[in-house]
Design a protein around this motif. Sequence first.
Motif, PDB file in Angstrom:
ATOM      1  N   TYR A 189     -11.446  -5.216  -5.415  1.00  0.00           N
ATOM      2  CA  TYR A 189     -11.582  -5.727  -4.040  1.00  0.00           C
ATOM      3  C   TYR A 189     -12.276  -4.680  -3.166  1.00  0.00           C
ATOM      4  N   ARG A 190     -11.922  -3.426  -3.388  1.00  0.00           N
ATOM      5  CA  ARG A 190     -12.535  -2.348  -2.599  1.00  0.00           C
ATOM      6  C   ARG A 190     -14.039  -2.252  -2.887  1.00  0.00           C
ATOM      7  N   ARG A 202      -2.237  -3.709   7.114  1.00  0.00           N
ATOM      8  CA  ARG A 202      -2.701  -4.233   5.823  1.00  0.00           C
ATOM      9  C   ARG A 202      -1.552  -4.968   5.116  1.00  0.00           C
ATOM     10  N   SER A 236      -6.614  -3.463 -10.045  1.00  0.00           N
ATOM     11  CA  SER A 236      -7.315  -4.630  -9.504  1.00  0.00           C
ATOM     12  C   SER A 236      -7.777  -4.379  -8.067  1.00  0.00           C
ATOM     13  N   GLY A 237      -7.056  -3.533  -7.334  1.00  0.00           N
ATOM     14  CA  GLY A 237      -7.421  -3.233  -5.953  1.00  0.00           C
ATOM     15  C   GLY A 237      -8.794  -2.578  -5.870  1.00  0.00           C
ATOM     16  N   GLY A 279      -1.606  -4.390  -8.623  1.00  0.00           N
ATOM     17  CA  GLY A 279      -2.265  -5.027  -7.485  1.00  0.00           C
ATOM     18  C   GLY A 279      -1.272  -5.663  -6.543  1.00  0.00           C
ATOM     19  N   ARG A 280      -1.583  -6.908  -6.132  1.00  0.00           N
ATOM     20  CA  ARG A 280      -0.709  -7.616  -5.204  1.00  0.00           C
ATOM     21  C   ARG A 280      -0.196  -8.934  -5.796  1.00  0.00           C
ATOM     22  N   ASP A 281      -1.022  -9.518  -6.691  1.00  0.00           N
ATOM     23  CA  ASP A 281      -0.707 -10.859  -7.209  1.00  0.00           C
ATOM     24  C   ASP A 281      -0.733 -10.873  -8.732  1.00  0.00           C
ATOM     25  N   ARG A 290       0.146   8.524   2.029  1.00  0.00           N
ATOM     26  CA  ARG A 290      -1.282   8.289   2.292  1.00  0.00           C
ATOM     27  C   ARG A 290      -1.845   9.355   3.228  1.00  0.00           C
ATOM     28  N   SER A 299      -8.884  -5.679   2.398  1.00  0.00           N
ATOM     29  CA  SER A 299      -7.761  -6.566   2.677  1.00  0.00           C
ATOM     30  C   SER A 299      -8.216  -7.826   3.425  1.00  0.00           C
ATOM     31  N   ARG A 310      -1.097 -13.771   4.120  1.00  0.00           N
ATOM     32  CA  ARG A 310      -2.286 -14.590   3.863  1.00  0.00           C
ATOM     33  C   ARG A 310      -1.889 -15.858   3.094  1.00  0.00           C
ATOM     34  N   ASP A 335      -1.620  -8.772   3.957  1.00  0.00           N
ATOM     35  CA  ASP A 335      -1.438  -9.063   2.523  1.00  0.00           C
ATOM     36  C   ASP A 335      -0.250 -10.000   2.285  1.00  0.00           C
ATOM     37  N   ARG A 366     -11.279 -14.373  -4.431  1.00  0.00           N
ATOM     38  CA  ARG A 366     -10.126 -14.122  -5.320  1.00  0.00           C
ATOM     39  C   ARG A 366     -10.326 -14.824  -6.664  1.00  0.00           C
ATOM     40  N   ALA A 388       0.827  -1.209   0.000  1.00  0.00           N
ATOM     41  CA  ALA A 388       0.000   0.000   0.000  1.00  0.00           C
ATOM     42  C   ALA A 388       0.864   1.263   0.000  1.00  0.00           C
ATOM     43  N   ALA A 392      -9.957  -9.975   0.782  1.00  0.00           N
ATOM     44  CA  ALA A 392      -8.958 -10.508  -0.161  1.00  0.00           C
ATOM     45  C   ALA A 392      -8.272 -11.777   0.354  1.00  0.00           C
ATOM     46  N   LYS A 428       1.759   2.385  -6.822  1.00  0.00           N
ATOM     47  CA  LYS A 428       1.297   1.545  -7.930  1.00  0.00           C
ATOM     48  C   LYS A 428       0.279   2.250  -8.839  1.00  0.00           C
TER      49      LYS A 428
HETATM   50  O1  CDP Z   1      -4.158   1.477  -3.023  1.00  0.00           O
HETATM   51  P1  CDP Z   1      -3.710   0.517  -1.960  1.00  0.00           P
HETATM   52  O2  CDP Z   1      -2.356  -0.059  -2.296  1.00  0.00           O
HETATM   53  O3  CDP Z   1      -3.803   1.058  -0.592  1.00  0.00           O
HETATM   54  O4  CDP Z   1      -4.739  -0.691  -1.965  1.00  0.00           O
HETATM   55  P2  CDP Z   1      -5.479  -1.334  -3.192  1.00  0.00           P
HETATM   56  O5  CDP Z   1      -4.525  -1.682  -4.272  1.00  0.00           O
HETATM   57  O6  CDP Z   1      -6.630  -0.497  -3.569  1.00  0.00           O
HETATM   58  O7  CDP Z   1      -5.979  -2.712  -2.578  1.00  0.00           O
HETATM   59  C1  CDP Z   1      -6.821  -2.793  -1.430  1.00  0.00           C
HETATM   60  C2  CDP Z   1      -6.670  -4.179  -0.835  1.00  0.00           C
HETATM   61  O8  CDP Z   1      -7.128  -5.142  -1.786  1.00  0.00           O
HETATM   62  C3  CDP Z   1      -5.220  -4.578  -0.534  1.00  0.00           C
HETATM   63  O9  CDP Z   1      -4.818  -4.250   0.787  1.00  0.00           O
HETATM   64  C4  CDP Z   1      -5.229  -6.085  -0.748  1.00  0.00           C
HETATM   65  O10 CDP Z   1      -5.575  -6.775   0.413  1.00  0.00           O
HETATM   66  C5  CDP Z   1      -6.326  -6.299  -1.774  1.00  0.00           C
HETATM   67  N1  CDP Z   1      -5.791  -6.618  -3.108  1.00  0.00           N
HETATM   68  C6  CDP Z   1      -5.401  -7.926  -3.353  1.00  0.00           C
HETATM   69  O11 CDP Z   1      -5.429  -8.766  -2.458  1.00  0.00           O
HETATM   70  N2  CDP Z   1      -4.983  -8.293  -4.588  1.00  0.00           N
HETATM   71  C7  CDP Z   1      -4.907  -7.396  -5.583  1.00  0.00           C
HETATM   72  N3  CDP Z   1      -4.513  -7.793  -6.798  1.00  0.00           N
HETATM   73  C8  CDP Z   1      -5.261  -6.048  -5.338  1.00  0.00           C
HETATM   74  C9  CDP Z   1      -5.703  -5.696  -4.081  1.00  0.00           C
END
Ligand code: CDP
Length: 269
Positions: free
Chosen positions: A65-66, A213, A61-62, A162-164, A190, A133, A220, A217, A142, A39, A136, A43
């Motif tokens: 999830y939001r 978070r 992609s986040g 995103g994350r993955d 932030r 989060s 998990r 993340d 997912r 976070a 997720a 990105k």
């Molecule tokens: O903008 P920020 O980095 O704060 O968060 P975000 O990208 O909007 O994502 C919010 C939450 O969604 C993250 O803390 C992850 O837990 C989840 N996420 C995820 O698990 N996999 C992704 N590809 C994108 C988000």
Amino acid sequence: MEIGKAETRRRKKGARDQEARAGITEMSARLTIAIDGPAGSGKSTVARRTAALLGYLYLDSGAMYRAVALKALERKIPIENEAALEALTRETRIELKSPTPEQETAGLKNRVFLDGREVTQEIRTAEVAQAASRLATIAGVREVLVAEQQRAGQGGGVVMEGRDIGTVVFPKAELKIFLEASAETRAQRRWKEHQEKGENFSLLEVLQEVRERDKRDRERRVSPLARAADAVLIDNTAMGIEETARLIVFLARERENKRDSAGAALERA
Ligand code: CDP
Ligand code: CDP
């Protein structure tokens, strides 16, 4: 997830403009670029700018999830009820569109519609971030969202963050970036955003939110946040947005050329 028709047209036009400027008549290789990271690492901002420079489509992609997390909060579905949350995700329609000029000035990187209702602002609260989060961590949720992300990004010419993304969504992406920055810098970024929106959290509160978070993340069981073995690590603690985006464009151009020459060699063979 639906990508607005206007967005698809914009992507094609962006690519044509780029080619016209570069004097390229043949369509060059259009890559899939994956950007992952914790976070506040930059990105969304960097991915969006990179996509604009390349004439690619930007996908957050986040935001998906939001959006589902917001719906779950509104319906008061407890996080423990995994089956209900998976079912909720399946019946949810999410659309990502480009922001209006006013929204862009306000720092928003994309417009998000949840079942037809605009939720661009609502999904950016700290409460929704935490709920996203938690949501997720659910494998079934997912699975649904990853399939939608793969559909939305198919065909290349896309920067998805995103994350993955580099590990699960597009493990074969031609360019993978893992964006980092120190936790203090990420929290500071932030915190500044919250201040600008008139939300008075202390820097320490934001740092705690970001750390909590990140921990969830990274730890998990399903698709944890991790750097893919073939991802380029960019620590942008002391780098600006433009500088970071241009570095990624440089790497993308290298990969595009490599793909073009590989294609040409195959044609000659
Ligand atoms: O903008 P920020 O980095 O704060 O968060 P975000 O990208 O909007 O994502 C919010 C939450 O969604 C993250 O803390 C992850 O837990 C989840 N996420 C995820 O698990 N996999 C992704 N590809 C994108 C988000
Ligand atoms: O998407 P993610 O949570 O990784 O971060 P972001 O929303 O793109 O960036 C968080 C904030 O940091 C935004 O206000 C960016 O403008 C800012 N930022 C920065 O000041 N310098 C960078 N190199 C990258 C982002």
